[in-house]
Design a protein around this motif. Structure first.
Motif, PDB file in Angstrom:
ATOM      1  N   MET A   1      18.098  -5.439  10.921  1.00  0.00           N
ATOM      2  CA  MET A   1      16.905  -6.209  10.600  1.00  0.00           C
ATOM      3  C   MET A   1      16.151  -5.481   9.494  1.00  0.00           C
ATOM      4  N   ARG A   2      16.008  -6.145   8.368  1.00  0.00           N
ATOM      5  CA  ARG A   2      15.339  -5.546   7.219  1.00  0.00           C
ATOM      6  C   ARG A   2      13.892  -6.023   7.172  1.00  0.00           C
ATOM      7  N   LEU A   3      12.976  -5.079   7.129  1.00  0.00           N
ATOM      8  CA  LEU A   3      11.554  -5.389   7.022  1.00  0.00           C
ATOM      9  C   LEU A   3      11.147  -5.185   5.573  1.00  0.00           C
ATOM     10  N   GLU A   4      10.647  -6.237   4.956  1.00  0.00           N
ATOM     11  CA  GLU A   4      10.227  -6.181   3.553  1.00  0.00           C
ATOM     12  C   GLU A   4       8.732  -5.915   3.482  1.00  0.00           C
ATOM     13  N   LYS A   5       8.274  -5.557   2.286  1.00  0.00           N
ATOM     14  CA  LYS A   5       6.847  -5.360   2.042  1.00  0.00           C
ATOM     15  C   LYS A   5       6.321  -6.517   1.201  1.00  0.00           C
ATOM     16  N   CYS A   6       5.133  -6.974   1.529  1.00  0.00           N
ATOM     17  CA  CYS A   6       4.486  -8.025   0.751  1.00  0.00           C
ATOM     18  C   CYS A   6       4.164  -7.462  -0.635  1.00  0.00           C
ATOM     19  N   TRP A   7       4.471  -8.229  -1.661  1.00  0.00           N
ATOM     20  CA  TRP A   7       4.238  -7.748  -3.016  1.00  0.00           C
ATOM     21  C   TRP A   7       2.756  -7.600  -3.289  1.00  0.00           C
ATOM     22  N   PHE A   8       1.934  -8.464  -2.709  1.00  0.00           N
ATOM     23  CA  PHE A   8       0.503  -8.471  -3.026  1.00  0.00           C
ATOM     24  C   PHE A   8      -0.289  -7.476  -2.190  1.00  0.00           C
ATOM     25  N   CYS A   9      -0.147  -7.537  -0.855  1.00  0.00           N
ATOM     26  CA  CYS A   9      -1.018  -6.722   0.006  1.00  0.00           C
ATOM     27  C   CYS A   9      -0.311  -5.538   0.654  1.00  0.00           C
ATOM     28  N   SER A  10       0.994  -5.412   0.467  1.00  0.00           N
ATOM     29  CA  SER A  10       1.792  -4.292   0.986  1.00  0.00           C
ATOM     30  C   SER A  10       1.933  -4.282   2.499  1.00  0.00           C
ATOM     31  N   SER A  11       1.670  -5.380   3.157  1.00  0.00           N
ATOM     32  CA  SER A  11       1.897  -5.422   4.600  1.00  0.00           C
ATOM     33  C   SER A  11       3.357  -5.773   4.875  1.00  0.00           C
ATOM     34  N   THR A  12       3.788  -5.617   6.113  1.00  0.00           N
ATOM     35  CA  THR A  12       5.182  -5.836   6.465  1.00  0.00           C
ATOM     36  C   THR A  12       5.484  -7.330   6.585  1.00  0.00           C
ATOM     37  N   VAL A  13       6.629  -7.746   6.036  1.00  0.00           N
ATOM     38  CA  VAL A  13       7.093  -9.130   6.152  1.00  0.00           C
ATOM     39  C   VAL A  13       8.339  -9.106   7.028  1.00  0.00           C
ATOM     40  N   TYR A  14       8.241  -9.698   8.202  1.00  0.00           N
ATOM     41  CA  TYR A  14       9.345  -9.732   9.142  1.00  0.00           C
ATOM     42  C   TYR A  14      10.316 -10.856   8.780  1.00  0.00           C
ATOM     43  N   TRP A  51      -9.287  -6.354  -0.034  1.00  0.00           N
ATOM     44  CA  TRP A  51      -8.585  -6.269   1.244  1.00  0.00           C
ATOM     45  C   TRP A  51      -7.147  -5.787   1.109  1.00  0.00           C
ATOM     46  N   THR A  52      -6.671  -5.490  -0.086  1.00  0.00           N
ATOM     47  CA  THR A  52      -5.279  -5.075  -0.262  1.00  0.00           C
ATOM     48  C   THR A  52      -5.123  -3.566  -0.117  1.00  0.00           C
ATOM     49  N   LYS A  53      -3.899  -3.130   0.169  1.00  0.00           N
ATOM     50  CA  LYS A  53      -3.587  -1.705   0.276  1.00  0.00           C
ATOM     51  C   LYS A  53      -3.781  -1.010  -1.064  1.00  0.00           C
ATOM     52  N   ALA A  54      -3.407  -1.714  -2.151  1.00  0.00           N
ATOM     53  CA  ALA A  54      -3.516  -1.130  -3.485  1.00  0.00           C
ATOM     54  C   ALA A  54      -4.968  -0.772  -3.806  1.00  0.00           C
ATOM     55  N   TYR A  55      -5.905  -1.658  -3.454  1.00  0.00           N
ATOM     56  CA  TYR A  55      -7.330  -1.402  -3.681  1.00  0.00           C
ATOM     57  C   TYR A  55      -7.790  -0.190  -2.872  1.00  0.00           C
ATOM     58  N   ARG A  56      -7.403  -0.161  -1.588  1.00  0.00           N
ATOM     59  CA  ARG A  56      -7.840   0.917  -0.704  1.00  0.00           C
ATOM     60  C   ARG A  56      -7.296   2.270  -1.162  1.00  0.00           C
ATOM     61  N   LEU A  58      -6.386   3.017  -4.300  1.00  0.00           N
ATOM     62  CA  LEU A  58      -6.987   3.329  -5.593  1.00  0.00           C
ATOM     63  C   LEU A  58      -8.387   3.902  -5.428  1.00  0.00           C
ATOM     64  N   ARG A  59      -9.142   3.381  -4.448  1.00  0.00           N
ATOM     65  CA  ARG A  59     -10.518   3.831  -4.234  1.00  0.00           C
ATOM     66  C   ARG A  59     -10.610   5.044  -3.302  1.00  0.00           C
ATOM     67  N   GLY A  60      -9.474   5.555  -2.817  1.00  0.00           N
ATOM     68  CA  GLY A  60      -9.481   6.737  -1.962  1.00  0.00           C
ATOM     69  C   GLY A  60      -9.806   6.453  -0.513  1.00  0.00           C
ATOM     70  N   LYS A  61      -9.697   5.204  -0.086  1.00  0.00           N
ATOM     71  CA  LYS A  61      -9.999   4.861   1.305  1.00  0.00           C
ATOM     72  C   LYS A  61      -8.791   5.058   2.209  1.00  0.00           C
ATOM     73  N   ASP A  62      -7.588   4.963   1.642  1.00  0.00           N
ATOM     74  CA  ASP A  62      -6.351   5.234   2.382  1.00  0.00           C
ATOM     75  C   ASP A  62      -5.650   6.429   1.750  1.00  0.00           C
ATOM     76  N   MET A  63      -4.829   7.096   2.561  1.00  0.00           N
ATOM     77  CA  MET A  63      -4.068   8.222   2.037  1.00  0.00           C
ATOM     78  C   MET A  63      -3.048   7.732   1.014  1.00  0.00           C
ATOM     79  N   THR A  64      -2.869   8.499  -0.059  1.00  0.00           N
ATOM     80  CA  THR A  64      -1.872   8.128  -1.071  1.00  0.00           C
ATOM     81  C   THR A  64      -0.728   9.132  -1.113  1.00  0.00           C
ATOM     82  N   GLN A  65      -1.030  10.411  -1.009  1.00  0.00           N
ATOM     83  CA  GLN A  65      -0.015  11.451  -1.091  1.00  0.00           C
ATOM     84  C   GLN A  65       0.203  12.046   0.292  1.00  0.00           C
ATOM     85  N   ASP A  66       1.380  11.819   0.851  1.00  0.00           N
ATOM     86  CA  ASP A  66       1.721  12.418   2.134  1.00  0.00           C
ATOM     87  C   ASP A  66       3.236  12.390   2.284  1.00  0.00           C
TER      88      ASP A  66
END
Length: 168
Positions: A1-14, A51-56, A58-66
């Motif tokens: 089962m391959r789980l893809e990522k949404c191109w726009f918001c980066s959430s999982t697409v089942y 509300w997208t992962k890319a925005y969060r 970019l603004r330092g609200k989510d971890m980027t380097q790990d």
């Protein structure tokens, strides 16, 4: 089962979910829901939509380097099935999830560090401005120690002519 990522918001697409758009140059875009697809059609930049992962990220609200993000990477090379390897991988996945959660909590605490002090300063300022709502005015007159030091502007004295007119 391959789980893809949404191109726009980066959430999982089942599998069986979402929308797939294929451009003329054979580039495939997968979207988790119609909201993402519509925003893509309106040519919105995911880095500017809050509300997208890319925005969060970019603004330092989510971890980027790990280092734990490397395990999420998509791999197209098929692997030979090995029971012991699979067992060890499943154990490792659980440990990696724990590490990621701890690191995300630490990142969140670091972001919110100055917020508590700011809220306290705002609360003190609000209390200074509306101390009469907290304590009764008669209690404040009887015991001046209850009042906070409030700065009062003193107006200039009126000229003598206007004072004389008021007396008459």
């Amino acid at each position: 089962m391959r789980l893809e990522k949404c191109w726009f918001c980066s959430s999982t697409v089942y599998p069986g979910h979402g929308i797939q758009f294929v451009r003329n140059d054979a580039k495939i875009f997968r979207f988790c829901r119609s909201k993402c697809h519509k925003n893509f059609k309106m040519k919105r930049n995911p880095r500017k939509v809050k509300w997208t992962k890319a925005y969060r990220r970019l603004r330092g609200k989510d971890m980027t380097q790990d280092s734990t993000f490397e395990f999420e990477r998509k791999r197209n090379r098929p692997e030979r099935y090995d029971r012991n390897l699979t067992k060890n991988t499943l154990k490792a996945i659980k440990k990696i999830d724990k590490v990621r959660i701890i690191r995300e909590e630490r990142h969140h605490e670091k972001r919110m560090k100055g917020k508590k002090a700011k809220e306290n300063r705002e609360a003190v300022k609000e209390l200074e401005q509306s101390i009469s709502l907290v304590k009764a005015p008669t209690a404040l007159q009887q015991d001046p120690s209850l009042t906070l030091p409030i700065k009062v502007k003193v107006s200039q004295q009126q000229p003598e002519k206007t004072v004389a007119m008021m007396e008459e």
